[in-house]
Scaffold this motif. Structure first.
Motif, PDB file in Angstrom:
ATOM      1  N   THR A 449      50.818  41.494  31.959  1.00 34.17           N
ATOM      2  CA  THR A 449      52.029  42.295  31.845  1.00 34.17           C
ATOM      3  C   THR A 449      52.942  41.704  30.782  1.00 34.17           C
ATOM      4  O   THR A 449      52.632  40.663  30.169  1.00 34.17           O
ATOM      5  CB  THR A 449      52.775  42.340  33.185  1.00 34.17           C
ATOM      6  OG1 THR A 449      53.260  41.015  33.492  1.00 34.17           O
ATOM      7  CG2 THR A 449      51.850  42.801  34.308  1.00 34.17           C
ATOM      8  N   PHE A 450      54.075  42.359  30.578  1.00 34.56           N
ATOM      9  CA  PHE A 450      55.032  41.902  29.566  1.00 34.56           C
ATOM     10  C   PHE A 450      55.527  40.492  29.861  1.00 34.56           C
ATOM     11  O   PHE A 450      55.933  39.763  28.954  1.00 34.56           O
ATOM     12  CB  PHE A 450      56.208  42.877  29.489  1.00 34.56           C
ATOM     13  CG  PHE A 450      57.069  42.904  30.726  1.00 34.56           C
ATOM     14  CD1 PHE A 450      58.213  42.120  30.811  1.00 34.56           C
ATOM     15  CD2 PHE A 450      56.730  43.692  31.810  1.00 34.56           C
ATOM     16  CE1 PHE A 450      58.999  42.134  31.943  1.00 34.56           C
ATOM     17  CE2 PHE A 450      57.509  43.713  32.945  1.00 34.56           C
ATOM     18  CZ  PHE A 450      58.654  42.935  33.016  1.00 34.56           C
ATOM     19  N   LEU A 451      55.495  40.077  31.146  1.00 32.63           N
ATOM     20  CA  LEU A 451      55.942  38.725  31.479  1.00 32.63           C
ATOM     21  C   LEU A 451      55.047  37.658  30.868  1.00 32.63           C
ATOM     22  O   LEU A 451      55.487  36.533  30.631  1.00 32.63           O
ATOM     23  CB  LEU A 451      55.976  38.556  32.995  1.00 32.63           C
ATOM     24  CG  LEU A 451      56.938  39.482  33.759  1.00 32.63           C
ATOM     25  CD1 LEU A 451      56.753  39.328  35.258  1.00 32.63           C
ATOM     26  CD2 LEU A 451      58.380  39.162  33.366  1.00 32.63           C
ATOM     27  N   ASP A 474      40.121  38.991  32.312  1.00 35.48           N
ATOM     28  CA  ASP A 474      39.648  38.955  33.695  1.00 35.48           C
ATOM     29  C   ASP A 474      40.778  39.413  34.606  1.00 35.48           C
ATOM     30  O   ASP A 474      41.439  38.624  35.264  1.00 35.48           O
ATOM     31  CB  ASP A 474      39.191  37.538  34.052  1.00 35.48           C
ATOM     32  CG  ASP A 474      38.550  37.484  35.432  1.00 35.48           C
ATOM     33  OD1 ASP A 474      38.306  38.556  35.993  1.00 35.48           O
ATOM     34  OD2 ASP A 474      38.309  36.374  35.933  1.00 35.48           O
ATOM     35  N   GLY A 475      41.020  40.713  34.633  1.00 35.29           N
ATOM     36  CA  GLY A 475      42.074  41.290  35.456  1.00 35.29           C
ATOM     37  C   GLY A 475      41.855  42.772  35.587  1.00 35.29           C
ATOM     38  O   GLY A 475      40.973  43.354  34.958  1.00 35.29           O
ATOM     39  N   SER A 476      42.668  43.418  36.402  1.00 33.06           N
ATOM     40  CA  SER A 476      42.486  44.845  36.637  1.00 33.06           C
ATOM     41  C   SER A 476      43.641  45.681  36.094  1.00 33.06           C
ATOM     42  O   SER A 476      43.629  46.894  36.255  1.00 33.06           O
ATOM     43  CB  SER A 476      42.347  45.110  38.142  1.00 33.06           C
ATOM     44  OG  SER A 476      43.501  44.664  38.831  1.00 33.06           O
ATOM     45  N   PHE A 477      44.633  45.036  35.447  1.00 26.30           N
ATOM     46  CA  PHE A 477      45.787  45.797  34.976  1.00 26.30           C
ATOM     47  C   PHE A 477      46.313  45.175  33.693  1.00 26.30           C
ATOM     48  O   PHE A 477      46.374  43.963  33.547  1.00 26.30           O
ATOM     49  CB  PHE A 477      46.892  45.815  36.042  1.00 26.30           C
ATOM     50  CG  PHE A 477      48.165  46.469  35.581  1.00 26.30           C
ATOM     51  CD1 PHE A 477      48.243  47.846  35.513  1.00 26.30           C
ATOM     52  CD2 PHE A 477      49.259  45.710  35.214  1.00 26.30           C
ATOM     53  CE1 PHE A 477      49.406  48.465  35.080  1.00 26.30           C
ATOM     54  CE2 PHE A 477      50.425  46.317  34.783  1.00 26.30           C
ATOM     55  CZ  PHE A 477      50.494  47.695  34.719  1.00 26.30           C
ATOM     56  N   MET A 478      46.692  46.040  32.747  1.00 28.40           N
ATOM     57  CA  MET A 478      47.329  45.611  31.510  1.00 28.40           C
ATOM     58  C   MET A 478      48.404  46.632  31.154  1.00 28.40           C
ATOM     59  O   MET A 478      48.122  47.837  31.085  1.00 28.40           O
ATOM     60  CB  MET A 478      46.310  45.516  30.370  1.00 28.40           C
ATOM     61  CG  MET A 478      46.940  45.101  29.050  1.00 28.40           C
ATOM     62  SD  MET A 478      45.818  45.356  27.660  1.00 28.40           S
ATOM     63  CE  MET A 478      44.466  44.306  28.129  1.00 28.40           C
ATOM     64  N   TYR A 483      49.143  45.310  25.781  1.00 24.67           N
ATOM     65  CA  TYR A 483      48.156  46.038  24.974  1.00 24.67           C
ATOM     66  C   TYR A 483      48.550  46.021  23.497  1.00 24.67           C
ATOM     67  O   TYR A 483      47.724  45.742  22.616  1.00 24.67           O
ATOM     68  CB  TYR A 483      48.056  47.468  25.494  1.00 24.67           C
ATOM     69  CG  TYR A 483      47.179  48.370  24.665  1.00 24.67           C
ATOM     70  CD1 TYR A 483      45.805  48.333  24.796  1.00 24.67           C
ATOM     71  CD2 TYR A 483      47.739  49.272  23.760  1.00 24.67           C
ATOM     72  CE1 TYR A 483      44.988  49.155  24.045  1.00 24.67           C
ATOM     73  CE2 TYR A 483      46.930  50.099  22.999  1.00 24.67           C
ATOM     74  CZ  TYR A 483      45.561  50.042  23.146  1.00 24.67           C
ATOM     75  OH  TYR A 483      44.763  50.855  22.386  1.00 24.67           O
ATOM     76  N   GLU A 484      49.816  46.323  23.217  1.00 26.89           N
ATOM     77  CA  GLU A 484      50.282  46.328  21.828  1.00 26.89           C
ATOM     78  C   GLU A 484      50.171  44.933  21.218  1.00 26.89           C
ATOM     79  O   GLU A 484      49.790  44.774  20.048  1.00 26.89           O
ATOM     80  CB  GLU A 484      51.732  46.808  21.771  1.00 26.89           C
ATOM     81  CG  GLU A 484      51.912  48.284  22.064  1.00 26.89           C
ATOM     82  CD  GLU A 484      51.400  49.152  20.928  1.00 26.89           C
ATOM     83  OE1 GLU A 484      51.148  48.627  19.826  1.00 26.89           O
ATOM     84  OE2 GLU A 484      51.228  50.374  21.149  1.00 26.89           O
TER      85      GLU A 484
END
Length: 804
Positions: A449-451, A474-478, A483-484
């Motif tokens: 995430t942004f954090l 290795d994760g399920s969320f971005m 991404y940018e």
């Protein structure tokens, strides 16, 4: 109107000697429902009295709730086989309400909770209750169980419990110093029978275990107490004429509202989770299935609300789905809601006609029974489950909150803890960087995430210009910021001469180069795992219209479950066209699922299937052109890099070859099987060594012919001009494969020193990453790209099917 010329059976669809459909005799209650109702009644009777005792309510209130739960909730609820009544999970809530507001107001609160459940059912929010974290639910039940067990321990020892857990714990030393011997003996006998009865050994034990342990424990302790003349407090059932009914709730408005909310929450969550559990029990049991389908949770909520309204109005305890009775109902073979309703009727009969028998039960025996139920609510299985999912803090916070405060506050604390754990997992990201053999590896563990963007940016800038970098996600969320950041870095890094490979497909980021194929997530056999043929005793496809319905249901399931998973990949293939790397030639046998065996997805394999995985030699008179056309198209037009011939165990064509020895003529099938005659000749001749399996001998002549047949079809392939030309130019490889259906085991063919050997993929070929080229006799130390891909795919398929 029927025609006058119509035959009698057309005018009268029912048999001539049977009554008309409208007057057909039918049993009102199935025999299985009757036996299940009796079994549930024998469990419900002592438990209902014990739960009423534990709450401090009149003992008749437990019987009222059991009868209403069986009749009203059983008739109106959405889970036909769930048995409702006074539940141990409501004991703490009800006891607290009685202590604060008195019995008549508690009954009024039960009525209001039932009205709230009706409102929730009308709003169709039942599924929302399932969103509560299982750790919160298990923690709530554990906290209630601890509270029940500590309170009932005082009655077991001959005393009386306090209203709070801490007070009961502090009073235990004094209670132990002043034991009541008769109560302790009765309680100990009850617990001993309760534990020993389900463990009776032998054939006689199996027969005796059909009688519920709760009934045996209470009946045994009551009989011993009566025979020995023990002086004990016993069940006191006042006359029904003096039974207290519901009154208007009296007390502070906020307190009453909180009480209604708590009762509604606990009743609803326990009933809905119980309905889901009953569905699983019904689906897993053999024998007759219930007449109704899967539970309607909104209707179940409406039924529970109606039951609570009636129970509260009649002076009964709050009603909810009860796991112990529901499990007994399912395991006793119940097939409809009649068993639940009949059990309620039996409770009414017992409450009216068995009062003298019930009044002989010692209160210590009921307390021991309820204490055992409370201890069982602290489930070790649940603790292991929350530990495996790393939700122990949520479980502990909820349990302590229920024990030290109350059920509502404990659940709220648990939900807060669950949200905090989820946020912590979302914000916690580990990013590591190391260099190995000139390649910079960055491993991102957790949600991106942004954090985590500042730390990600620092790690990415450790990669020198012009270097090759591999970023493992290795994760399920971005989220969009991460991404940018990744996309900008990859663009700038490649613009300066470097290369970047993102392994793991996350939110639109695709693996660069060959890794994309390796990370394919298309697993078309996943929905198939729930196919009816996976379960023992599943019926075969019905004939006529039902077969068409099965096909329609299968297509509907694909559109609903599988199509969303593969739609993007199929859209890409539709734009770019097919570019398979392998031609896979195998048998038409329905048990061979090529995509499952090779862990492949859309666009990976060009598959040719026929009876017996035959490759007719080119130019043979009356040869079949369809296989030759497919080979030509795959090699010359699609440019496949490898061709695999796959045989399998239990092949009907091979068995027919052995039986008829490839004789031609006659039917089309016999004419087709004559192309297998060279395989028979090869196995019977002495010019070629017989192929064999690594590690064991062939089971029989059919398996030996299967192996020989694969090798022979490879020889036929080499005779086809497109294949011979591609082999000469080094553009093509041929592979042999044998799949044992019963063992779900694949073997790949290697040839060394004139010997054809089929090796276990997991133990031999795939482990070393080496497959011999059976077409050109290459060195066995040189890996073949197409063969490695096939071996890796087969190995991945076996891992996907393994129990682990």
């Amino acid at each position: 109107m029927p025609s006058a010329c119509a035959p009698p059976h057309a005018q009268h669809p029912h048999p001539p000697h049977s009554p008309p459909p409208g007057r057909r005799r039918r049993r009102l209650v199935d025999g299985a429902d009757v036996s299940a109702a009796v079994a549930v009644f024998l469990i419900a009777l002592p438990l209902s009295l014990g739960i009423a005792l534990a709450t401090g309510a009149p003992l008749q209130a437990g019987l009222v709730a059991a009868a209403v739960g069986g009749i009203v909730a059983g008739r109106l609820g959405g889970c036909p086989l769930q048995v409702s009544g006074p539940a141990a999970g409501l004991t703490v809530v009800t006891a607290d309400l009685i202590h604060r507001y008195g019995w008549r107001t508690t009954c009024g609160i039960t009525v209001l909770a039932g009205l709230a459940q009706l409102g929730l059912g009308c709003l169709r929010v039942a599924r929302g209750a399932l969103a509560v974290s299982p750790a919160v639910v298990h923690g709530m039940l554990a906290g209630i169980g601890i509270t029940i067990a500590v309170a009932q321990l005082h009655i077991v020892l001959g005393g009386s419990p306090d209203s709070s857990v801490l007070a009961n714990v502090r009073a235990l030393p004094a209670q132990l110093a002043h034991l009541h011997p008769a109560a302790v003996i009765t309680s100990a006998l009850t617990l001993a029978l309760l534990l020993a009865w389900p463990r009776l050994p032998g054939r006689a034990g199996r027969s005796l275990r059909k009688v519920p342990a709760a009934l045996v424990a209470v009946a045994g302790a009551t009989s011993v107490a009566a025979l020995t003349g023990l002086t004990l407090p016993r069940v006191d059932l006042p006359s029904w004429s003096s039974h207290a009914l519901a009154g208007l709730p009296e007390g502070p408005a906020l307190g009453i509202a909180a009480a209604v909310l708590t009762t509604t929450l606990v009743c609803s969550v326990q009933s809905l989770l119980g309905a889901v559990a009953v569905d699983k029990l019904v689906a897993a049991r053999p024998g007759p299935q219930p007449h109704a389908g899967r539970s309607d949770l909104d209707r179940e909520l409406l039924g529970q609300g109606a039951a609570n309204i009636v129970s509260g109005a009649l002076g009964g305890l709050p009603v909810a789905g009860v796991a112990v009775r529901s499990t007994a109902n399912v395991r006793s073979g119940a097939v409809s809601r009649n068993s639940t309703m009949l059990h309620g009727v039996l409770v009414v009969v017992a409450a009216l006609l068995m009062v003298p028998v019930l009044e002989g039960i010692p209160l210590a025996s009921l307390a021991a029974l309820v204490m055992a139920v409370g201890i069982q609510m602290v489930s070790l299985h649940h603790i292991r489950t929350v530990t495996r999912h790393r939700e122990v803090p949520v479980y502990v916070v909820t349990t302590l909150g229920v024990v030290l405060l109350n059920v509502l506050e404990g659940v709220l604390l648990g939900v807060t803890a669950a949200v905090a754990v989820a946020l912590h997992r979302l914000a916690r990201t580990r990013i590591t960087h190391h260099e190995r053999e000139g390649v910079h590896h960055l491993h991102v563990r957790g949600q991106l995430t942004f954090l985590a963007v500042p730390r990600l940016s620092r790690a990415l800038h450790l990669v020198p210009q012009g270097a090759h970098a591999v970023v493992q996600l290795d994760g399920s969320f971005m989220d969009h910021a991460a991404y940018e950041s990744l996309q900008d870095w990859r663009s700038s890094h490649t613009a300066r001469g470097g290369t970047a490979e993102l392994s793991g497909r996350r939110d639109g980021i695709r693996t660069a180069g060959p890794a994309a194929a390796a990370e394919c997530r298309c697993r078309p056999w996943t929905p198939w795992r729930n196919h009816q043929s996976c379960f023992a005793g599943a019926p075969t496809a019905p004939a006529g219209q039902e077969a068409a319905h099965e096909l329609a249901r299968g297509i509907s399931t694909f559109q609903r479950n599988t199509a969303p998973l593969v739609r993007k990949e199929l859209a890409r293939l539709a734009r770019e066209g097919q570019r398979p790397s392998q031609l896979f030639l195998t048998c038409a046998d329905s048990r061979l699922v090529t995509s499952m065996i090779t862990s492949s997805g859309p666009g990976d394999l060009f598959v040719v299937r026929n009876v017996g995985n035959l490759v007719p030699p080119p130019g043979e008179e009356h040869g079949d052109d369809s296989v030759a056309a497919a080979i030509e198209y795959a090699v010359d037009v699609l440019g496949v890099r490898s061709i695999t011939v796959c045989g399998h165990s239990g092949c009907g064509a091979i068995q027919a070859l052995l039986a008829t020895e490839g004789a031609g003529g006659g039917t089309p099938l016999r004419r087709w099987l004559r192309h297998g005659q060279p395989s028979l000749d090869r196995m019977a001749g002495e010019r070629h060594a017989r192929p064999r399996l690594a590690g064991r001998e062939c089971a029989d002549a059919a398996e030996q012919l299967c192996l020989t047949h694969v090798v022979q079809q490879l020889d036929h392939l080499r005779a086809h001009a497109p294949v011979a030309r591609a082999l000469a130019e080094g553009l093509l490889e041929l592979h042999g494969m044998y799949f044992h259906v019963g063992e779900a085991q694949a073997y790949l063919l290697t040839e060394a020193e004139g010997e054809s050997l089929f090796q276990d993929v997991a133990e031999g070929v795939a482990a070393e990453g080496v497959v011999a080229d059976v077409t050109r006799g290459r060195s066995h130390g040189a890996p073949a790209e197409g063969a490695k891909g096939l071996a890796a795919g087969v190995t991945a398929g076996e891992e996907a099917r393994s129990p682990a």
